[in-house]
Motif scaffolding. Sequence first.
Motif, PDB file in Angstrom:
ATOM      1  N   GLU A 255       0.828  -1.204   0.000  1.00  0.00           N
ATOM      2  CA  GLU A 255       0.000   0.000   0.000  1.00  0.00           C
ATOM      3  C   GLU A 255       0.867   1.262   0.000  1.00  0.00           C
ATOM      4  OE1 GLU A 255      -0.909  -2.843   1.495  1.00  0.00           O
ATOM      5  OE2 GLU A 255      -2.595  -3.073   0.122  1.00  0.00           O
ATOM      6  N   GLU A 258       1.670   2.073  -3.488  1.00  0.00           N
ATOM      7  CA  GLU A 258       0.506   2.634  -4.180  1.00  0.00           C
ATOM      8  C   GLU A 258       0.341   4.105  -3.810  1.00  0.00           C
ATOM      9  OE1 GLU A 258      -2.698   0.012  -3.108  1.00  0.00           O
ATOM     10  OE2 GLU A 258      -1.757  -1.682  -4.133  1.00  0.00           O
ATOM     11  N   GLN A 259       0.601   4.385  -2.527  1.00  0.00           N
ATOM     12  CA  GLN A 259       0.503   5.761  -2.049  1.00  0.00           C
ATOM     13  C   GLN A 259       1.549   6.650  -2.747  1.00  0.00           C
ATOM     14  OE1 GLN A 259       1.789   6.405   2.091  1.00  0.00           O
ATOM     15  NE2 GLN A 259      -0.374   6.628   2.577  1.00  0.00           N
ATOM     16  N   GLY A 263      -1.418   6.105  -7.442  1.00  0.00           N
ATOM     17  CA  GLY A 263      -2.324   5.339  -8.300  1.00  0.00           C
ATOM     18  C   GLY A 263      -1.749   5.070  -9.684  1.00  0.00           C
TER      19      GLY A 263
ATOM     20  N   LYS B 233      -9.474   0.938  -0.325  1.00  0.00           N
ATOM     21  CA  LYS B 233      -8.951   1.051  -1.691  1.00  0.00           C
ATOM     22  C   LYS B 233     -10.067   1.375  -2.686  1.00  0.00           C
ATOM     23  CE  LYS B 233      -4.948  -1.834  -1.273  1.00  0.00           C
ATOM     24  NZ  LYS B 233      -4.115  -2.857  -1.874  1.00  0.00           N
TER      25      LYS B 233
END
Lengths: 359, 497
Positions: A255, A258-259, A263, B233
Amino acid sequence: MADCEILVIGGGPAGMAAVLGAWEAGCRKILLVERSEQLGGILRQCLHSGFGLATFGEELTGPEYARRYIQRLQGLPVDILTDTSVIELKPDGTALLSGAVSGLTNIKAAAVILASGCRERPIGTLPVTGTRPSGIFTAGAAQKMVNLGGYDFGQRFVILGSGDVGMIMARQLALLGKTIIAVLEKEARCGGLERNRINCLERFNIPLRTLCTVTRVHGSARVEGVTVRNLSDGHEEYIACDTLITSVGLIPERELAEQAGGGGALPDWLYLCGNACYVHDLVDDVTYEGEAIGRAAADFVRTGRKKAAPAIMNGTRTAVNGKAGKTICIACPKGCPLVKTDTGWSGALCGRKDPVPSE
Amino acid sequence: MEKYDVIVIGGGLLGCFTARALTRYRLKLALLEAREDVCTGISRANTAIIYSGADTKPGSLKSEMCVRSAQTFANLCSQLGVRYSPCGSLMISFGPRGEEVLGKKMAQGKANGVRGLALLSREEVLSIEPNVSPAVTAGLFAPEAGTVIPWELGIAAAENALHNGAEFQFNSAVTRIEKVPDGYVLEAGGRPFHARGIINCAGLYADGLHEMVAKPSVRIYPEAGDYYILDTKASGVIRHIIFHEPEEKGKGLTLVPTVDGNILLGPSKIPSGEKNDAFPTSKEGLEWLCGLAEQVIPSLPMEHVIRSFGAVRPNPFYVRHDPDTGLLHRDDKGISDFILHETDGAPNFLSFIGIKTPGLTCALELGLYAADRMAALLGNLQPNDAFNPNNPAPLRLKELSEEARAQRVREKPSYGRIVCRCRGISEGEIIDSIHHSIGAKTVDGVKRRTGAGSGRCQGGFCTQRIIEILSQELGIPVCDIQKDRPGSKVIGGKDHG
């Protein structure tokens, strides 16, 4: 805390190898951040043996394997922060660290290696109806309770999913005198390594029921039983048990990446390694790749250019370049080294022609 | 025997707000709760919506309370230190039948005094909710709807009631009520209590409680529902609460972007008939949700589901004895308005039986209503001049600036140690939740207060640590820590190692 050239997030086998790889490639300002109080990652709770056959040519337990790398790290002047989590990775490469002793700090690194491992798929992601009482654990959480906590948490177990951790837990619980009613697998064959199926289930007379799954959990306070469905004929039966262990898949924990990527694509300064990249069967592969990622990140810091990411090994499907014989077969219980033959690869001891099980 | 002016039975949202409202008077007050914590029943499993008031018939108590509540909800939440997301709701239709319903609700909402309602064209719907199916034909937008975390609200109301003088007795299921000349004697958790007046807020079991002092007149016939929760998410896929009005007669889908950034999907509607407070989920219900989700929000990432849960709707019906058969006869139609039941033979005994949607929205109003009725019945009550409607919010590190957060960590290092990695909850916040005035005693209690264990790994990484923290802070062995209700111990003991 001073800024650094390379920040490695996660002190398990991948992160430790990445630090070593970066150091060997000449990088000197390295910071390793680990959320728990000790290095070693998930290896700390893997008290069974079978680690390191490819790397060291011997069978080690998880903590023994980890100790070899911890000792090497301790001999180097790299910064190690334990009991510290990275709670945010900003798009400019700044990481926000949080620890009880280390406090809340921002660290700016030229390159970041994310080696945060993976998490287990929880039961809520499965089409299992009924109640959610106490007594449902993922295999890894159960392993931690037994091996690091010394806790007892059930007597009669059903294990859903024949992943490696699930089978290893089945064996360990059997050794503790618990009743393992069955290991259930929804596919037609075992989900984990063949050597684990033989070593953990067959040798302990634990039934593996393929094409079976849990469809419902019963019990309001504690698990009282599960409904098991045979997927080939649709037959359902009730099995009384007090604990359900799930081993139904691992998900890379990335995560933070992703941060940082907002995105979109991963930024050039960010590298993934170990199970945060993809879930590995063998720690030897994790170490090998981690070192390569560490070297690649050091190269990026030196040149400012990101070359193509180092090849990942994808289990032992591809033998390590020039290192044939150091990769082990995951198809047989011996775990024998692979040798190259005219027609492909085969196991050195067992002589299997197709040493890697197809998925 | 302890003597009270008023006893509130049940520590759900209604009980907590009723107790809070009663503390505006000077009286001796206790709340009896069967379980170990507040908000463990219907209050913990519902759709978490603050309704605008367009869904109920004009002229009803329900409509009046709902509109007033929605318009002041943000204020209530700021008083109680509770997070509120005033995201607005959007009811969407997929054809003429749905559009007709939208038109009716628009007129009804206007008659009820709902502010800002607007009928939207297909294009307008898609511009504010681009992931809704392009088959959508129209929408009804209600800006004054929102979402709250129901138990966060209930716990805050309970703590506020406690600070204003209410007593809370946990593990105190009421097993007997006896009418005595100066009120009632109750037996709860094996101990006797005396009260001049009783307000029954026992949720799913309120009918049974009422029948301890009165003949059966209202019964709850429950219906089950199923929900899915999607990981953060999926946050951003929808921006408003979405009510889907199906073309075929029947129930539509509801989607809620929660305060924590999850998406809540549900409820289904499953005939149940049993009062199972473990709230099991059903295959039919969950499959129904998946099927409709695909029609309403085709891109909804169902691969991000992290949990499903069940819930129960407490549908109230009038019942009466059939003298010929001796059996209870149930009315065909359920009770639709909010009613505070009183019985001739049982003075000063008030019952909320089957308070369902929009009960969460109206919790404050219902509490005030019951408290004021009780005050009128008892007479001569003095206002409590010391009543303070404000409740301090728990420290939520994520809401702080980096500087403020760093300062907190310096002051108390445990705020720096992250225990729940998915939600980013620190050890210090977990310890705080245990020592709050109505503190967490169980793993689920910690989860409800801090969010720890409610993220994408669902407690896989942190449950053991939370049990150890509970054990350490409460001074009881790990093997005595329950997940939630009695009998739900997680760890049996330390048998080796």
